[in-house]
Each structure stands twice: as C-alpha cells, then as structure tokens.
Motif scaffolding. Structure first.
Motif, PDB file in Angstrom:
ATOM      1  N   GLN A  84       2.903 -13.697  14.488  1.00  0.00           N
ATOM      2  CA  GLN A  84       1.669 -13.479  13.744  1.00  0.00           C
ATOM      3  C   GLN A  84       0.523 -13.115  14.686  1.00  0.00           C
ATOM      4  O   GLN A  84      -0.304 -12.238  14.379  1.00  0.00           O
ATOM      5  CB  GLN A  84       1.317 -14.738  12.949  1.00  0.00           C
ATOM      6  CG  GLN A  84       0.132 -14.573  12.015  1.00  0.00           C
ATOM      7  CD  GLN A  84       0.353 -13.483  10.988  1.00  0.00           C
ATOM      8  OE1 GLN A  84       1.398 -13.435  10.338  1.00  0.00           O
ATOM      9  NE2 GLN A  84      -0.616 -12.593  10.835  1.00  0.00           N
ATOM     10  N   ALA A  87       1.026  -9.543  15.586  1.00  0.00           N
ATOM     11  CA  ALA A  87       0.564  -8.657  14.514  1.00  0.00           C
ATOM     12  C   ALA A  87      -0.952  -8.537  14.513  1.00  0.00           C
ATOM     13  O   ALA A  87      -1.502  -7.443  14.300  1.00  0.00           O
ATOM     14  CB  ALA A  87       1.059  -9.183  13.163  1.00  0.00           C
ATOM     15  N   GLU A 127      17.447  -4.767   7.969  1.00  0.00           N
ATOM     16  CA  GLU A 127      16.014  -4.739   7.656  1.00  0.00           C
ATOM     17  C   GLU A 127      15.165  -4.706   8.921  1.00  0.00           C
ATOM     18  O   GLU A 127      14.253  -3.882   9.062  1.00  0.00           O
ATOM     19  CB  GLU A 127      15.657  -5.958   6.806  1.00  0.00           C
ATOM     20  CG  GLU A 127      14.261  -5.886   6.192  1.00  0.00           C
ATOM     21  CD  GLU A 127      14.011  -7.000   5.206  1.00  0.00           C
ATOM     22  OE1 GLU A 127      12.916  -7.043   4.613  1.00  0.00           O
ATOM     23  OE2 GLU A 127      14.916  -7.851   5.025  1.00  0.00           O
ATOM     24  N   THR A 131      12.948  -1.545  10.577  1.00  0.00           N
ATOM     25  CA  THR A 131      11.535  -1.765  10.903  1.00  0.00           C
ATOM     26  C   THR A 131      11.233  -1.372  12.341  1.00  0.00           C
ATOM     27  O   THR A 131      10.210  -0.741  12.639  1.00  0.00           O
ATOM     28  CB  THR A 131      11.172  -3.233  10.663  1.00  0.00           C
ATOM     29  OG1 THR A 131      11.453  -3.587   9.304  1.00  0.00           O
ATOM     30  CG2 THR A 131       9.694  -3.475  10.943  1.00  0.00           C
ATOM     31  N   SER A 149       0.808  -2.215  10.254  1.00  0.00           N
ATOM     32  CA  SER A 149       1.471  -2.639   9.021  1.00  0.00           C
ATOM     33  C   SER A 149       2.934  -3.020   9.270  1.00  0.00           C
ATOM     34  O   SER A 149       3.453  -3.965   8.659  1.00  0.00           O
ATOM     35  CB  SER A 149       1.387  -1.525   7.977  1.00  0.00           C
ATOM     36  OG  SER A 149       2.059  -0.358   8.423  1.00  0.00           O
ATOM     37  N   LEU A 150       3.610  -2.313  10.175  1.00  0.00           N
ATOM     38  CA  LEU A 150       5.010  -2.625  10.462  1.00  0.00           C
ATOM     39  C   LEU A 150       5.147  -3.919  11.275  1.00  0.00           C
ATOM     40  O   LEU A 150       6.047  -4.726  11.018  1.00  0.00           O
ATOM     41  CB  LEU A 150       5.660  -1.465  11.213  1.00  0.00           C
ATOM     42  CG  LEU A 150       5.866  -0.180  10.400  1.00  0.00           C
ATOM     43  CD1 LEU A 150       6.332   0.956  11.300  1.00  0.00           C
ATOM     44  CD2 LEU A 150       6.891  -0.410   9.284  1.00  0.00           C
ATOM     45  N   SER A 152       3.147  -6.378  11.147  1.00  0.00           N
ATOM     46  CA  SER A 152       2.801  -7.486  10.247  1.00  0.00           C
ATOM     47  C   SER A 152       3.998  -7.981   9.440  1.00  0.00           C
ATOM     48  O   SER A 152       3.974  -9.103   8.915  1.00  0.00           O
ATOM     49  CB  SER A 152       1.676  -7.054   9.297  1.00  0.00           C
ATOM     50  OG  SER A 152       0.527  -6.672  10.023  1.00  0.00           O
ATOM     51  N   LYS A 153       5.057  -7.188   9.338  1.00  0.00           N
ATOM     52  CA  LYS A 153       6.257  -7.614   8.613  1.00  0.00           C
ATOM     53  C   LYS A 153       7.173  -8.507   9.454  1.00  0.00           C
ATOM     54  O   LYS A 153       8.055  -9.173   8.907  1.00  0.00           O
ATOM     55  CB  LYS A 153       7.061  -6.389   8.157  1.00  0.00           C
ATOM     56  CG  LYS A 153       6.330  -5.484   7.177  1.00  0.00           C
ATOM     57  CD  LYS A 153       7.226  -4.304   6.803  1.00  0.00           C
ATOM     58  CE  LYS A 153       6.525  -3.361   5.830  1.00  0.00           C
ATOM     59  NZ  LYS A 153       7.386  -2.206   5.480  1.00  0.00           N
ATOM     60  N   LYS A 156       7.717 -12.502   8.729  1.00  0.00           N
ATOM     61  CA  LYS A 156       8.556 -12.825   7.568  1.00  0.00           C
ATOM     62  C   LYS A 156      10.029 -12.541   7.848  1.00  0.00           C
ATOM     63  O   LYS A 156      10.911 -13.255   7.354  1.00  0.00           O
ATOM     64  CB  LYS A 156       8.095 -12.033   6.356  1.00  0.00           C
ATOM     65  CG  LYS A 156       6.680 -12.356   5.912  1.00  0.00           C
ATOM     66  CD  LYS A 156       6.285 -11.537   4.697  1.00  0.00           C
ATOM     67  CE  LYS A 156       4.861 -11.861   4.269  1.00  0.00           C
ATOM     68  NZ  LYS A 156       4.449 -11.049   3.079  1.00  0.00           N
ATOM     69  N   LEU A 157      10.306 -11.522   8.647  1.00  0.00           N
ATOM     70  CA  LEU A 157      11.692 -11.174   8.935  1.00  0.00           C
ATOM     71  C   LEU A 157      12.337 -12.150   9.906  1.00  0.00           C
ATOM     72  O   LEU A 157      13.570 -12.272   9.940  1.00  0.00           O
ATOM     73  CB  LEU A 157      11.769  -9.757   9.511  1.00  0.00           C
ATOM     74  CG  LEU A 157      11.308  -8.623   8.590  1.00  0.00           C
ATOM     75  CD1 LEU A 157      11.356  -7.294   9.330  1.00  0.00           C
ATOM     76  CD2 LEU A 157      12.172  -8.562   7.342  1.00  0.00           C
TER      77      LEU A 157
END
Length: 316
Positions: A84, A87, A127, A131, A149-150, A152-153, A156-157
């Motif tokens: 985080q 990101a 996934e 990414t 934006s990528l 930031s995922k 969660k992954l």
C-alpha cells in the motif's frame, strides 16, 4: 584461633552420641556464622554438621525462546501495508514519467523488463502476471496514471498468492527496484522512495514465503532476449544452433570474398579511367565487407559455443 584466622565459623556442642561413654571431651563443631565467635562445650563424640542450600532451577531457556519468537513476529513488516505504501509512492503527476530525461527513461524500460521478463504468468499466477505485464507496458509508455492504478491493485492481490508466487513476485520487485535505485536523485527524490519501497517489499515477500516452506526445489535461472514485444529464452541448444548458422555465414562470406579477389582486372574492360577507378573502389569495398563478415562470424560462433557450454554447466 577461629576468630584470628578470619573464617566465618561457629563452634556448637553435640552430645548424646553415645550413652555408654562417660568421658568428657571438648571439641569444636564448625558452622557458618557471621559473628566470628568460637564456643566451647563438653560432649561425647564428634560430629560435623554441614548445611547445604539448594536453589530451584527455572526453565529460563524455553521462556526466553518463546519471548524472542513472539517479538520477532511482531517486528516483521506486513507485506500488504508495504504494498500500500508502494502504491501511494506512485501517486505522482500525470506527466512525471514522460518528463524524465532520456537516460532515466532507458532505466525505466529496464525496470519494466526486469518486472515482467520470463514466464511471469506461470510463476506469479494469472491475475498478478497480467497486472505485472500491463504495468511494464505502462512504464515503457511512460504512463504515470496507469502505473498508479495498476500498482494500487497489488495489495489486494497479495492475499491470494501462494508461497512460490510470493517468492517470484518479491524477486521481481527487488530487481526492478534496483533499476529505480540506479536512476539516482531526481526531482524531490520520488524515484529513490519508490526504489526503497520496492526493494523492502520484495525482500519481505521473499522472506515470508521462505519461512513457511520447508523444502523448495531450486529454480533454474533462464536468460531472456527481448526484441520489442518478442521474448526469446536463451538455451544451450539454441546457442549451438546460432553458432552453426554463424559458422555457415562466415564460410559463405569467405568464399564470396575469395571469388571477388580472384577476378583478374585484365579480364574486364572499362569505358574510361573514371569507370576503372569506380570499379576498383567497389571491388575494395566488397572485399572489406565480406572479410569483415567472415571475422565477425568466427567470433560469434566461438562466443555462442562458449555460452552453450556455460549454460550446460549451470543446468547440470
């Protein structure tokens, strides 16, 4: 005597050792005492009294080991929180990457290559692999908003990754982070902040995955050659094939050069002196090109053969 010797002793009588004995003897029995005063008393027989102190042993080793393990676990950083923070570090102006100098743009392309080279989907999962591929393309295009934006995922992954995927993902982050680190100071130090977070997060992911895996098969490192969107894995067999092709090309170049050189100048007729000079110049150029190709082909063949041997030794 006991006081003069400086010993911390006390003399006490012990009697009733033998009921049949009528003689009286005077003897000292020594015990620890802080008063340092000897005492004389009549008694029958001699008996030494020694008092021992026992100290209970506490299981300190087990308690200390448990405390150290609990404290070590509490000090380990959370990979999700580090992702985080990573990101958040990509929350830059939309034209930040596009305004980088040319040499830094090349380093950014190298970071994109290190992040997504090889079988990224097989190692990191579908996934996360897609990414990372999209993120590397965004870096190559210097698209800052898409990169943010990528990235930031990624937090969660991380929850759904296996131990092997975490290890592979961590190694890719460390490798790409070192590319960012080589960019040096630029602007307000955003690139160095990104590099530090990528390296720290990558090492954390690798350590967390290795701590839970007891036995893991060693992974063979493969060398990749990238030509735009095309990626080719370099193996020993492919290196040998390239050496053979280079050798054939060198032989052809040598034969052509010998054929041009063996043509006698007297067998050709020219209209004037200018045509003669032009023909000699062209002949010399062709000889230089083909002889150079022969030499380069020879060096290439030798280099590829040595590379194939090196790859074979690593595979063994």
């Amino acid at each position: 005597m006991a006081g003069s010797a400086g010993a911390m002793i006390q003399a006490i009588p012990i009697s009733n050792l033998s009921s049949s004995s009528s003689s009286s003897l005077t003897t000292l029995v020594f015990l620890p005492n802080t008063k340092l005063i000897p005492t004389w008393a009549p008694f029958n027989g001699v008996r030494l009294i020694r008092k021992q102190r026992t100290f209970p042993r506490m299981p300190m080793t087990v308690s200390l080991a448990l405390a150290e393990s609990d404290s070590a676990k509490s000090l380990e950083p959370d990979p999700k929180s580090l992702l985080q923070q990573l990101a958040n570090s990509f929350d830059l102006s939309q034209d930040y990457f596009s305004q980088l100098p040319r040499d830094l743009r090349l380093d950014l392309n190298d970071a994109a290559f290190d992040l997504s080279n090889g079988p990224v989907i097989d190692e990191c999962g579908l996934e996360l692999g897609e990414t990372l591929l999209n993120l590397s393309r965004a870096w190559e295009k210097a698209d800052t908003s898409t990169s943010h934006s990528l990235v930031s995922k990624l937090p969660k992954l991380e929850e759904s990754l296996t131990n092997n995927a975490k290890s592979a993902f961590g190694k890719r982050l460390v490798s790409a982070g070192r590319r960012f680190q080589s960019m040096g100071q630029y602007g307000q130090g955003e690139l160095q902040k990104i590099a530090k977070l990528m390296i720290t997060t990558g090492k954390c992911l690798s350590d967390s995955s290795m701590s839970t895996v007891i036995v893991e098969q060693p992974k063979n490192d493969s060398r990749m050659l990238k030509f735009g969107e095309l990626q080719v894995e370099l193996t020993a067999s492919k290196a040998n094939i390239g050496a053979a092709i280079s050798l054939v090309f060198g032989i052809l170049s040598w034969e052509i050069a010998q054929g041009v050189q063996n043509i006698p100048e007297s067998s050709l007729q020219y209209a004037n002196d200018n045509a003669l000079m032009l023909a000699k110049s062209l002949r010399g150029t062709l000889l230089a090109v083909f002889y150079s190709s022969t030499v380069l082909s020879g060096f290439t063949s030798v280099g590829l053969v040595l590379l194939a041997r090196q790859l074979n030794s690593k595979e063994e």
